[in-house]
Design an enzyme around this catalytic site. Structure first.
Site, PDB file in Angstrom:
ATOM      1  N   SER A   1       0.823  -1.209   0.000  1.00  0.00           N
ATOM      2  CA  SER A   1       0.000   0.000   0.000  1.00  0.00           C
ATOM      3  C   SER A   1       0.851   1.250   0.000  1.00  0.00           C
ATOM      4  O   SER A   1       0.356   2.332  -0.281  1.00  0.00           O
ATOM      5  CB  SER A   1      -0.861   0.034   1.267  1.00  0.00           C
TER       6      SER A   1
ATOM      7  N   HIS B   1      -1.148  -2.665  -7.182  1.00  0.00           N
ATOM      8  CA  HIS B   1      -1.896  -2.355  -5.962  1.00  0.00           C
ATOM      9  C   HIS B   1      -3.394  -2.539  -6.221  1.00  0.00           C
ATOM     10  O   HIS B   1      -4.044  -1.677  -6.797  1.00  0.00           O
ATOM     11  CB  HIS B   1      -1.569  -0.913  -5.538  1.00  0.00           C
TER      12      HIS B   1
ATOM     13  N   GLU C   1      -3.799   0.106  -9.117  1.00  0.00           N
ATOM     14  CA  GLU C   1      -2.823   1.202  -9.188  1.00  0.00           C
ATOM     15  C   GLU C   1      -1.495   0.535  -9.558  1.00  0.00           C
ATOM     16  O   GLU C   1      -0.975  -0.281  -8.784  1.00  0.00           O
ATOM     17  CB  GLU C   1      -2.759   1.885  -7.814  1.00  0.00           C
TER      18      GLU C   1
ATOM     19  N   ASN D   1      -3.162   5.889  -1.276  1.00  0.00           N
ATOM     20  CA  ASN D   1      -3.029   6.004   0.172  1.00  0.00           C
ATOM     21  C   ASN D   1      -2.435   7.315   0.636  1.00  0.00           C
ATOM     22  O   ASN D   1      -2.576   7.682   1.795  1.00  0.00           O
ATOM     23  CB  ASN D   1      -2.249   4.812   0.721  1.00  0.00           C
TER      24      ASN D   1
HETATM   25  N1  LIG Z   1      -6.184  -4.529   3.615  1.00  0.00           N
HETATM   26  C1  LIG Z   1      -6.364  -3.718   2.595  1.00  0.00           C
HETATM   27  O1  LIG Z   1      -7.444  -3.132   2.408  1.00  0.00           O
HETATM   28  C2  LIG Z   1      -5.244  -3.517   1.588  1.00  0.00           C
HETATM   29  C3  LIG Z   1      -5.547  -2.872   0.386  1.00  0.00           C
HETATM   30  C4  LIG Z   1      -4.537  -2.774  -0.586  1.00  0.00           C
HETATM   31  C5  LIG Z   1      -3.270  -3.270  -0.319  1.00  0.00           C
HETATM   32  N2  LIG Z   1      -3.001  -3.868   0.868  1.00  0.00           N
HETATM   33  C6  LIG Z   1      -1.656  -4.417   1.077  1.00  0.00           C
HETATM   34  O2  LIG Z   1      -1.716  -5.817   0.856  1.00  0.00           O
HETATM   35  C7  LIG Z   1      -0.722  -6.482   1.652  1.00  0.00           C
HETATM   36  C8  LIG Z   1      -1.405  -7.524   2.512  1.00  0.00           C
HETATM   37  O3  LIG Z   1      -2.349  -6.891   3.350  1.00  0.00           O
HETATM   38  P1  LIG Z   1      -3.560  -7.688   4.001  1.00  0.00           P
HETATM   39  O4  LIG Z   1      -4.542  -6.673   4.447  1.00  0.00           O
HETATM   40  O5  LIG Z   1      -3.991  -8.801   3.100  1.00  0.00           O
HETATM   41  O6  LIG Z   1      -2.833  -8.300   5.301  1.00  0.00           O
HETATM   42  P2  LIG Z   1      -3.259  -9.561   6.173  1.00  0.00           P
HETATM   43  O7  LIG Z   1      -2.678  -9.342   7.513  1.00  0.00           O
HETATM   44  O8  LIG Z   1      -4.742  -9.808   6.065  1.00  0.00           O
HETATM   45  O9  LIG Z   1      -2.526 -10.796   5.435  1.00  0.00           O
HETATM   46  C9  LIG Z   1      -1.145 -10.902   5.329  1.00  0.00           C
HETATM   47  C10 LIG Z   1      -0.803 -12.364   5.113  1.00  0.00           C
HETATM   48  O10 LIG Z   1       0.587 -12.466   4.793  1.00  0.00           O
HETATM   49  C11 LIG Z   1       1.064 -13.647   5.392  1.00  0.00           C
HETATM   50  N3  LIG Z   1       2.530 -13.614   5.492  1.00  0.00           N
HETATM   51  C12 LIG Z   1       3.312 -12.958   6.387  1.00  0.00           C
HETATM   52  N4  LIG Z   1       4.613 -13.217   6.135  1.00  0.00           N
HETATM   53  C13 LIG Z   1       4.657 -14.055   5.069  1.00  0.00           C
HETATM   54  C14 LIG Z   1       5.694 -14.693   4.349  1.00  0.00           C
HETATM   55  N5  LIG Z   1       6.981 -14.524   4.690  1.00  0.00           N
HETATM   56  N6  LIG Z   1       5.374 -15.493   3.321  1.00  0.00           N
HETATM   57  C15 LIG Z   1       4.068 -15.680   2.968  1.00  0.00           C
HETATM   58  N7  LIG Z   1       3.039 -15.115   3.613  1.00  0.00           N
HETATM   59  C16 LIG Z   1       3.318 -14.299   4.640  1.00  0.00           C
HETATM   60  C17 LIG Z   1       0.371 -13.664   6.752  1.00  0.00           C
HETATM   61  O11 LIG Z   1       0.427 -14.944   7.350  1.00  0.00           O
HETATM   62  C18 LIG Z   1      -1.045 -13.237   6.366  1.00  0.00           C
HETATM   63  O12 LIG Z   1      -1.846 -14.345   6.015  1.00  0.00           O
HETATM   64  C19 LIG Z   1      -0.026  -5.383   2.458  1.00  0.00           C
HETATM   65  O13 LIG Z   1       1.132  -4.997   1.776  1.00  0.00           O
HETATM   66  C20 LIG Z   1      -1.055  -4.257   2.464  1.00  0.00           C
HETATM   67  O14 LIG Z   1      -0.466  -2.992   2.619  1.00  0.00           O
HETATM   68  C21 LIG Z   1      -3.956  -4.024   1.837  1.00  0.00           C
END
Ligand SMILES: NC(=O)c1ccc[n+]([C@@H]2O[C@H](COP(=O)([O-])OP(=O)(O)OC[C@H]3O[C@@H](n4cnc5c(N)ncnc54)[C@H](O)[C@@H]3O)[C@@H](O)[C@H]2O)c1
Length: 296
Positions: free
Chosen positions: A118, A139, A151, A189
């Site tokens: 993000s 993104h 994005e 963001n």
């Molecule tokens: N939540 C949102 O609305 C949103 C929107 C756009 C982008 N993002 C981005 O997406 C990414 C993930 O966010 P999220 O909300 O899905 O987080 P989340 O916490 O729901 O999920 C993250 C996952 O990554 C896994 N993980 C951690 N370390 C790991 C590794 N070494 N290898 C494989 N898996 C691993 C965790 O076990 C978990 O299941 C982040 O970079 C976040 O900034 C989030």
């Protein structure tokens, strides 16, 4: 472009895997524990069932989508055949840099490595690989199967060709890609997160309650949901990480995270994924229920 590896099976990873699988790609979904992957498959199945119930896809589409996803707990097994990797692991710089270091060793030299980060610099992520021209930001927005935008973030060295392939691939998922340059928070963001942080400050300073703040923004600005509810959907830990990246990236107090946001993350009140944030969430209940601590 046939084999897609999605790293991380949380909120975003399961949606990204679902979307690629639905459009016929072979998806390898990687996480660190089998129980996280099992939960992701169960979430994907529920979300596809909803699409079937609405008549958007058929039962046969459902079977094909699920058949297209294989789960892995080992990064090398899940990534070695990838044409495109979409990394969607936890928003943490060191963690992502380690993953990209590994991916660079494991993946085919021609594979494109993208991150769904993000806010973290794509140029910084690319710098730990020997293929900076093939590292790019992809993104997606939450919930991925429904939201149209991708994005697409070009790092300093991302090539025109790789950008073109990623833009075209996004269109094949029925998404609308928008190309932007690398800067803290990119476009989405940089604008959204200070608004959410300001909404938390407004609550913290007692200017208004949770529901009042969300109602002002919904009815006054025609936002589909209020900023505090949106923060719960994004995950308060994710919001805090992004705000910290803006704070450090611009070196300006203007972006300093609200203490209430920090405190809620420390307390494990992360929003929808933990069952409680500004509102409480229980499976099967769609009503907005204010979290106890914010009841007056
Ligand atoms: N939540 C949102 O609305 C949103 C929107 C756009 C982008 N993002 C981005 O997406 C990414 C993930 O966010 P999220 O909300 O899905 O987080 P989340 O916490 O729901 O999920 C993250 C996952 O990554 C896994 N993980 C951690 N370390 C790991 C590794 N070494 N290898 C494989 N898996 C691993 C965790 O076990 C978990 O299941 C982040 O970079 C976040 O900034 C989030």
């Amino acid at each position: 472009m046939k084999n897609i590896t999605v790293i991380g099976s949380g909120t975003m990873g399961n949606g990204i895997a679902h979307t690629f699988a639905q459009f016929g790609y072979n998806v390898s979904l990687v996480d660190i524990k089998q129980e996280f992957l099992d939960k992701a498959i169960s979430t994907i199945t529920k979300n596809i069932d909803r699409q079937v119930a609405k008549g958007k896809i058929t039962e046969a589409d459902k079977e094909n989508t699920l058949k297209n996803i294989t789960t892995f707990i080992k990064l090398d097994e899940g990534s070695k055949n990838a044409d495109l990797v979409v990394e969607a692991a936890t928003e943490n710089v060191e963690l992502k840099l380690n993953i990209f270091r590994e991916l660079d060793k494991i993946c085919k030299p021609e594979a494109i490595l993208s991150s769904n980060t993000s806010s973290i610099s794509i140029t910084q992520i690319a710098s730990v690989t020997k293929r900076a021209d093939k590292v790019i930001g992809m993104h997606f927005m939450n919930p991925v199967p429904l939201m149209k935008l991708v994005e697409v973030i070009r790092g300093k060295e991302t090539s025109d060709e790789v950008t073109k392939v990623v833009m075209e691939t996004s269109k094949k998922l029925n998404k609308i890609p928008v190309e932007v340059n690398d800067a803290p928070g990119f476009v989405a963001n940089r604008i959204l997160m200070p608004m959410i942080n300001e909404a938390v400050f407004t609550l913290h300073e007692g200017v208004a309650g949770v529901e009042e703040i969300d109602t002002v923004m919904k009815l006054g600005m025609a936002h589909p949901m209020g900023p505090l509810q949106l923060a719960d959907f994004i995950g308060l830990d994710v919001c805090l990480s992004i705000q910290q990246v803006l704070f450090e990236g611009f070196n300006s107090s203007k972006y300093s995270p609200c203490p209430l946001l920090e405190e809620m993350v420390k307390a494990g009140q992360l929003g929808v994924k933990s069952g409680s944030g500004f509102y409480n969430y229980t499976a099967g209940n769609k009503d907005l229920v204010l979290a106890d601590r914010f009841k007056i």
